[in-house]
Structures are given as C-alpha cells and as structure tokens.
Motif scaffolding. Structure first.
Motif, PDB file in Angstrom:
ATOM      1  N   UNK A  37       0.810  -1.222   0.000  1.00  0.00           N
ATOM      2  CA  UNK A  37       0.000   0.000   0.000  1.00  0.00           C
ATOM      3  C   UNK A  37       0.846   1.278   0.000  1.00  0.00           C
ATOM      4  N   UNK A  38       2.039   1.227   0.556  1.00  0.00           N
ATOM      5  CA  UNK A  38       2.870   2.430   0.655  1.00  0.00           C
ATOM      6  C   UNK A  38       3.831   2.605  -0.524  1.00  0.00           C
ATOM      7  N   UNK A  39       3.668   1.835  -1.586  1.00  0.00           N
ATOM      8  CA  UNK A  39       4.558   1.904  -2.758  1.00  0.00           C
ATOM      9  C   UNK A  39       3.821   2.482  -3.959  1.00  0.00           C
ATOM     10  N   UNK A  40       4.591   2.923  -4.943  1.00  0.00           N
ATOM     11  CA  UNK A  40       4.012   3.395  -6.200  1.00  0.00           C
ATOM     12  C   UNK A  40       3.350   2.233  -6.920  1.00  0.00           C
ATOM     13  N   UNK A  41       2.230   2.521  -7.587  1.00  0.00           N
ATOM     14  CA  UNK A  41       1.631   1.531  -8.481  1.00  0.00           C
ATOM     15  C   UNK A  41       2.430   1.545  -9.789  1.00  0.00           C
ATOM     16  N   UNK A  42       2.143   0.599 -10.658  1.00  0.00           N
ATOM     17  CA  UNK A  42       2.804   0.564 -11.965  1.00  0.00           C
ATOM     18  C   UNK A  42       2.523   1.860 -12.721  1.00  0.00           C
ATOM     19  N   UNK A  43       1.273   2.298 -12.719  1.00  0.00           N
ATOM     20  CA  UNK A  43       0.918   3.557 -13.373  1.00  0.00           C
ATOM     21  C   UNK A  43       1.622   4.749 -12.740  1.00  0.00           C
ATOM     22  N   UNK A  44       1.714   4.752 -11.404  1.00  0.00           N
ATOM     23  CA  UNK A  44       2.434   5.834 -10.711  1.00  0.00           C
ATOM     24  C   UNK A  44       3.878   5.917 -11.191  1.00  0.00           C
ATOM     25  N   UNK A  45       4.534   4.761 -11.306  1.00  0.00           N
ATOM     26  CA  UNK A  45       5.924   4.745 -11.752  1.00  0.00           C
ATOM     27  C   UNK A  45       6.066   5.352 -13.145  1.00  0.00           C
ATOM     28  N   UNK A  71      -0.110  11.974 -10.399  1.00  0.00           N
ATOM     29  CA  UNK A  71      -1.508  11.594 -10.214  1.00  0.00           C
ATOM     30  C   UNK A  71      -2.129  11.112 -11.521  1.00  0.00           C
ATOM     31  N   UNK A  72      -3.274  10.473 -11.396  1.00  0.00           N
ATOM     32  CA  UNK A  72      -3.940   9.910 -12.571  1.00  0.00           C
ATOM     33  C   UNK A  72      -4.443  10.970 -13.542  1.00  0.00           C
ATOM     34  N   UNK A 139       7.912  -5.568 -11.028  1.00  0.00           N
ATOM     35  CA  UNK A 139       6.453  -5.629 -10.917  1.00  0.00           C
ATOM     36  C   UNK A 139       5.894  -6.624 -11.934  1.00  0.00           C
ATOM     37  N   UNK A 140       6.392  -6.556 -13.166  1.00  0.00           N
ATOM     38  CA  UNK A 140       5.929  -7.483 -14.190  1.00  0.00           C
ATOM     39  C   UNK A 140       6.201  -8.929 -13.765  1.00  0.00           C
ATOM     40  N   UNK A 141       7.424  -9.193 -13.320  1.00  0.00           N
ATOM     41  CA  UNK A 141       7.794 -10.548 -12.938  1.00  0.00           C
ATOM     42  C   UNK A 141       6.994 -11.040 -11.738  1.00  0.00           C
ATOM     43  N   UNK A 142       6.697 -10.149 -10.793  1.00  0.00           N
ATOM     44  CA  UNK A 142       5.888 -10.531  -9.641  1.00  0.00           C
ATOM     45  C   UNK A 142       4.478 -10.924 -10.062  1.00  0.00           C
ATOM     46  N   UNK A 143       4.063 -10.456 -11.233  1.00  0.00           N
ATOM     47  CA  UNK A 143       2.745 -10.769 -11.773  1.00  0.00           C
ATOM     48  C   UNK A 143       2.812 -11.775 -12.913  1.00  0.00           C
ATOM     49  N   UNK A 144       3.921 -12.531 -12.944  1.00  0.00           N
ATOM     50  CA  UNK A 144       4.121 -13.620 -13.916  1.00  0.00           C
ATOM     51  C   UNK A 144       4.092 -13.153 -15.374  1.00  0.00           C
TER      52      UNK A 144
END
Length: 161
Positions: A37-45, A71-72, A139-144
C-alpha cells in the motif's frame, strides 16, 4: 563529462525507447497494482518517470526543482500514460537542445543545496529512469509477466566461453 548535447539527447532517446518497450508489456489491469500500500503503483511509476523529465528540464531552463506529481490526471489508461510519456520526452529533448552546449559547463544546485556541474544532472536523468524501469521489470515478474529484453537477448542466450 558530456560535451555535446545533441549526442546526449540521442542517447536519452534510446533509453526512452527501451522504457516504451516495457510500457507495451504492461496489461491495463496492472496499472493500479503495487507491491504494498505504501509503494508506487505501476501507473504511478510511469507517470513519475514522465513528470520527472519535466522536473529535470526545469533545472536547466529555470534553475529550479519543481515536481508536478504523478496523479492519474496525467493519465489513467495505458494509452494516456503513453501519450504523457511521449509528450514529456519531446519537451525534455527539445528543451535540452535549446539550452545547448554552453550550459554543460555551468553549475547548479542539487535538491540538497550542493553545487554541481549541470552535466552531472544530465547523468541523473537516465539513471533515474533506468532505476524505475527496473522496478517495473520486477512488478511485471511478480505478476508472472516476462519483461522485455532491452537488448534482445537473455543472458542465457549469450555465447559462453
């Protein structure tokens, strides 16, 4: 030391193109994913990489560090984020070309107030982007999802001695 801004901009464009290969590998459903929760999302990055380009440009154009955020409103979809990344890259490279070679020997203050040569800030631009591209790879690898190979081969494909 960097001596020619045009040569540097060509290098920076290559870094950007490799980052955009990562963008193409990201599915839309991964944009809001983050490892905690305290990290950037993929989109944030991705938005952060783009906004940081403008922050770095501000140092050369105005001598100040200003960050517009990630921000979005800078892109909620992968398509919009891609457009934002491209627009920021164009603004950065065009701005650097306008600044020219004369600025390469000038000095500027870092965010911490230390004076450094401006070419050192130029070196920080790709280092910053590559750092965050590495996070996106993780992030990609963590999501296979297999991340792109930036130079076309995996290390296992390189000839061994």
């Amino acid at each position: 030391m960097i001596h020619d801004i045009k040569e540097y901009v060509n290098y920076l464009d290559g870094v950007h193109k490799r980052t955009m290969q990562y963008v193409k590998a990201i599915p839309n459903e991964l944009l809001d994913w983050k490892p905690s929760e305290d990290k950037f999302s993929t989109g944030d990055l991705l938005r952060h990489i783009a906004s940081s380009r403008l922050m770095f440009l501000g140092i050369f154009e105005h001598g100040s560090w200003t960050y517009t955020g990630h921000d979005t409103d800078k892109g909620a979809s992968l398509e919009d984020i891609s457009k934002y990344l491209e627009a920021c890259q164009i603004k950065l490279t065009e701005g650097l070309l306008k600044v020219g070679n004369d600025k390469l020997t000038k000095r500027v203050l870092t965010m911490h107030g230390h004076e450094v040569s401006e070419w050192r800030i130029l070196m920080a631009i790709p280092e910053h982007e590559i750092h965050h591209r590495g996070q996106i790879s993780t992030y990609l690898q963590m999501n296979k999802i297999e991340p792109p190979q930036i130079f076309g081969l995996k290390i296992e494909q390189v000839k061994k001695l």
